[in-house]
Design a protein around this motif. Structure first.
Motif, PDB file in Angstrom:
ATOM      1  N   ASN A 123      27.413  28.673  54.368  1.00 31.72           N
ATOM      2  CA  ASN A 123      27.419  29.256  53.026  1.00 31.72           C
ATOM      3  C   ASN A 123      26.362  28.596  52.166  1.00 31.72           C
ATOM      4  O   ASN A 123      26.222  27.374  52.180  1.00 31.72           O
ATOM      5  CB  ASN A 123      28.776  29.028  52.346  1.00 31.72           C
ATOM      6  CG  ASN A 123      29.876  29.909  52.904  1.00 31.72           C
ATOM      7  OD1 ASN A 123      29.601  31.002  53.391  1.00 31.72           O
ATOM      8  ND2 ASN A 123      31.104  29.460  52.838  1.00 31.72           N
ATOM      9  N   TYR A 125      25.198  28.344  48.155  1.00 28.66           N
ATOM     10  CA  TYR A 125      25.605  28.587  46.766  1.00 28.66           C
ATOM     11  C   TYR A 125      24.407  28.302  45.874  1.00 28.66           C
ATOM     12  O   TYR A 125      23.908  27.180  45.848  1.00 28.66           O
ATOM     13  CB  TYR A 125      26.714  27.624  46.348  1.00 28.66           C
ATOM     14  CG  TYR A 125      28.007  27.703  47.130  1.00 28.66           C
ATOM     15  CD1 TYR A 125      28.094  27.218  48.439  1.00 28.66           C
ATOM     16  CD2 TYR A 125      29.161  28.209  46.548  1.00 28.66           C
ATOM     17  CE1 TYR A 125      29.289  27.259  49.145  1.00 28.66           C
ATOM     18  CE2 TYR A 125      30.372  28.255  47.243  1.00 28.66           C
ATOM     19  CZ  TYR A 125      30.419  27.787  48.541  1.00 28.66           C
ATOM     20  OH  TYR A 125      31.609  27.818  49.242  1.00 28.66           O
ATOM     21  N   LEU A 131      33.473  30.381  45.055  1.00 27.88           N
ATOM     22  CA  LEU A 131      34.295  30.981  46.106  1.00 27.88           C
ATOM     23  C   LEU A 131      35.748  30.890  45.682  1.00 27.88           C
ATOM     24  O   LEU A 131      36.253  29.803  45.412  1.00 27.88           O
ATOM     25  CB  LEU A 131      34.045  30.202  47.414  1.00 27.88           C
ATOM     26  CG  LEU A 131      34.647  30.753  48.695  1.00 27.88           C
ATOM     27  CD1 LEU A 131      34.083  32.134  49.016  1.00 27.88           C
ATOM     28  CD2 LEU A 131      34.344  29.798  49.857  1.00 27.88           C
ATOM     29  N   HIS A 134      41.275  31.051  48.988  1.00 28.83           N
ATOM     30  CA  HIS A 134      41.536  31.861  50.186  1.00 28.83           C
ATOM     31  C   HIS A 134      42.009  30.949  51.304  1.00 28.83           C
ATOM     32  O   HIS A 134      41.861  29.729  51.228  1.00 28.83           O
ATOM     33  CB  HIS A 134      40.246  32.583  50.619  1.00 28.83           C
ATOM     34  CG  HIS A 134      39.200  31.624  51.078  1.00 28.83           C
ATOM     35  ND1 HIS A 134      38.392  30.936  50.190  1.00 28.83           N
ATOM     36  CD2 HIS A 134      38.868  31.166  52.314  1.00 28.83           C
ATOM     37  CE1 HIS A 134      37.605  30.116  50.873  1.00 28.83           C
ATOM     38  NE2 HIS A 134      37.863  30.229  52.162  1.00 28.83           N
ATOM     39  N   PHE A 156      35.609  21.144  44.933  1.00 26.17           N
ATOM     40  CA  PHE A 156      36.325  21.795  46.029  1.00 26.17           C
ATOM     41  C   PHE A 156      37.804  21.729  45.683  1.00 26.17           C
ATOM     42  O   PHE A 156      38.338  20.648  45.432  1.00 26.17           O
ATOM     43  CB  PHE A 156      36.035  21.060  47.336  1.00 26.17           C
ATOM     44  CG  PHE A 156      36.670  21.664  48.554  1.00 26.17           C
ATOM     45  CD1 PHE A 156      36.356  22.955  48.967  1.00 26.17           C
ATOM     46  CD2 PHE A 156      37.582  20.937  49.313  1.00 26.17           C
ATOM     47  CE1 PHE A 156      36.934  23.508  50.100  1.00 26.17           C
ATOM     48  CE2 PHE A 156      38.162  21.481  50.455  1.00 26.17           C
ATOM     49  CZ  PHE A 156      37.835  22.762  50.845  1.00 26.17           C
ATOM     50  N   HIS A 190      42.082  27.287  49.712  1.00 27.68           N
ATOM     51  CA  HIS A 190      41.023  26.419  49.199  1.00 27.68           C
ATOM     52  C   HIS A 190      39.930  27.283  48.604  1.00 27.68           C
ATOM     53  O   HIS A 190      39.840  28.478  48.917  1.00 27.68           O
ATOM     54  CB  HIS A 190      40.481  25.522  50.316  1.00 27.68           C
ATOM     55  CG  HIS A 190      39.949  26.296  51.487  1.00 27.68           C
ATOM     56  ND1 HIS A 190      40.772  26.782  52.486  1.00 27.68           N
ATOM     57  CD2 HIS A 190      38.701  26.701  51.801  1.00 27.68           C
ATOM     58  CE1 HIS A 190      40.034  27.452  53.364  1.00 27.68           C
ATOM     59  NE2 HIS A 190      38.766  27.416  52.961  1.00 27.68           N
ATOM     60  N   VAL A 192      35.954  27.080  45.951  1.00 29.66           N
ATOM     61  CA  VAL A 192      34.906  26.309  45.270  1.00 29.66           C
ATOM     62  C   VAL A 192      34.714  26.918  43.879  1.00 29.66           C
ATOM     63  O   VAL A 192      33.961  27.881  43.709  1.00 29.66           O
ATOM     64  CB  VAL A 192      33.580  26.347  46.074  1.00 29.66           C
ATOM     65  CG1 VAL A 192      32.468  25.590  45.349  1.00 29.66           C
ATOM     66  CG2 VAL A 192      33.786  25.763  47.467  1.00 29.66           C
ATOM     67  N   ARG A 210      23.569  24.622  47.026  1.00 29.02           N
ATOM     68  CA  ARG A 210      24.508  23.885  47.885  1.00 29.02           C
ATOM     69  C   ARG A 210      24.689  24.599  49.209  1.00 29.02           C
ATOM     70  O   ARG A 210      24.884  25.819  49.232  1.00 29.02           O
ATOM     71  CB  ARG A 210      25.863  23.752  47.184  1.00 29.02           C
ATOM     72  CG  ARG A 210      26.961  23.210  48.077  1.00 29.02           C
ATOM     73  CD  ARG A 210      28.271  22.990  47.344  1.00 29.02           C
ATOM     74  NE  ARG A 210      29.224  22.366  48.237  1.00 29.02           N
ATOM     75  CZ  ARG A 210      30.178  23.021  48.893  1.00 29.02           C
ATOM     76  NH1 ARG A 210      30.333  24.335  48.732  1.00 29.02           N
ATOM     77  NH2 ARG A 210      30.980  22.391  49.709  1.00 29.02           N
ATOM     78  N   ASN A 212      27.001  24.684  52.667  1.00 27.46           N
ATOM     79  CA  ASN A 212      28.252  24.229  53.282  1.00 27.46           C
ATOM     80  C   ASN A 212      28.383  24.886  54.649  1.00 27.46           C
ATOM     81  O   ASN A 212      28.166  26.084  54.801  1.00 27.46           O
ATOM     82  CB  ASN A 212      29.471  24.580  52.426  1.00 27.46           C
ATOM     83  CG  ASN A 212      30.764  24.199  53.131  1.00 27.46           C
ATOM     84  OD1 ASN A 212      31.396  25.015  53.801  1.00 27.46           O
ATOM     85  ND2 ASN A 212      31.140  22.935  53.038  1.00 27.46           N
ATOM     86  N   ARG A 216      34.684  26.195  63.055  1.00 24.54           N
ATOM     87  CA  ARG A 216      36.057  26.595  63.397  1.00 24.54           C
ATOM     88  C   ARG A 216      36.128  26.947  64.873  1.00 24.54           C
ATOM     89  O   ARG A 216      35.121  27.312  65.474  1.00 24.54           O
ATOM     90  CB  ARG A 216      36.449  27.870  62.628  1.00 24.54           C
ATOM     91  CG  ARG A 216      36.296  27.802  61.114  1.00 24.54           C
ATOM     92  CD  ARG A 216      35.368  28.883  60.597  1.00 24.54           C
ATOM     93  NE  ARG A 216      35.088  28.739  59.168  1.00 24.54           N
ATOM     94  CZ  ARG A 216      35.620  29.510  58.223  1.00 24.54           C
ATOM     95  NH1 ARG A 216      36.420  30.496  58.540  1.00 24.54           N
ATOM     96  NH2 ARG A 216      35.328  29.286  56.960  1.00 24.54           N
TER      97      ARG A 216
HETATM   98  C1  SIN Z   1      34.772  27.982  52.851  1.00 26.68           C
HETATM   99  O1  SIN Z   1      35.909  27.877  52.401  1.00 26.68           O
HETATM  100  O2  SIN Z   1      34.522  28.772  53.751  1.00 26.68           O
HETATM  101  C2  SIN Z   1      33.667  27.144  52.312  1.00 26.68           C
HETATM  102  C3  SIN Z   1      34.116  25.945  51.561  1.00 26.68           C
HETATM  103  C4  SIN Z   1      32.989  25.211  50.900  1.00 26.68           C
HETATM  104  O3  SIN Z   1      31.963  25.803  50.568  1.00 26.68           O
HETATM  105  O4  SIN Z   1      33.124  23.999  50.658  1.00 26.68           O
END
Ligand code: SIN
Ligand code: MN
Length: 222
Positions: A123, A125, A131, A134, A156, A190, A192, A210, A212, A216
């Protein structure tokens, strides 16, 4: 719960059972390598984009996937909502990085055994991107999520497994930080809510914004 000290001296904090923040886990050289790798994946085979949402909106975050392609709310091998290309393979060096992340986060030499992440959502940003709360729940595996942050600092928000609202804990994720959520926290909500523009070090290779990476294990075959 509580704090401990990792081998490299950084403060490690367990926010909830299975949810661990390890500040300063990545070296500058590792951050530079990850930025370069992500820059390559952002170009293709399926370029980075603002993911379309089922009701017609788009996410403010830009995302590119490797291993498996995620779109709301399923994984496929091909980026059907981008250009139909098969996404880049998940590299073995990233599997090894994920295993080391679990060993260090859980302070257990065996914690990475059998961990084989097969997808990462990358990701980016910029500006006002954020975000919403979710769960990561399209995976058919309870293996932990390994999150790496590079560039601008963010808030976060790490919540609970029942609701997208309180109780939650806000932590600042800084460039180089590791966050792992597994075990009883694997399916916690969680998000952002805020990124602080201009707080990252351009030496990472990111002039702004940013990055990230969440690794998974999908639990999918084929
Ligand atoms: C996510 O929840 O997929 C990303 C979390 C993050 O950007 O720290
Ligand atoms: Mn997530």
């Amino acid at each position: 719960m509580g704090t401990a000290v990792t081998a490299d001296g950084a403060g490690r904090r367990e926010l909830a059972p299975g949810a661990v923040h390890v500040p300063g886990w990545l070296t500058m050289a590792q951050q530079q390598e990850l930025v370069a790798a992500c820059r390559g994946w952002a170009r293709g085979p399926a370029p980075i984009r603002h993911t379309k949402l089922p009701r017609g909106g788009v996410m403010s975050v830009q995302t590119v996937c490797i291993g498996w392609h995620w779109q709301p709310y399923a994984y496929t091998r091909t980026a059907d909502d981008v250009n139909g290309a098969r996404v880049a393979p998940f590299p073995h060096w990233m599997v090894e990085l994920g295993r080391r992340a679990l060993v260090d986060a859980y302070q257990d030499e065996t914690a990475g055994d059998g961990y084989t992440p097969d997808t990462a959502l990358i990701n980016f940003y910029d500006g006002q991107a954020k975000l919403g709360m979710h769960q990561d729940k399209e995976e058919r595996s309870g293996a932990p999520v390994v999150s790496l942050s590079i560039g601008d600092t963010c808030v976060f928000r790490f919540g609970n497994t029942e609701t997208r609202s309180k109780p939650y804990t806000d932590v600042e994720l800084v460039s180089g930080d590791l966050f792992v959520f597994g075990g009883a926290s694997r399916f916690a909500y969680h998000g952002v809510p805020k990124v602080y523009p201009g707080t990252g070090d351009p030496a990472t290779g990111l002039a702004g914004g940013r990055l990230n990476i969440t690794m998974r294990a999908t639990g999918l075959n084929g």
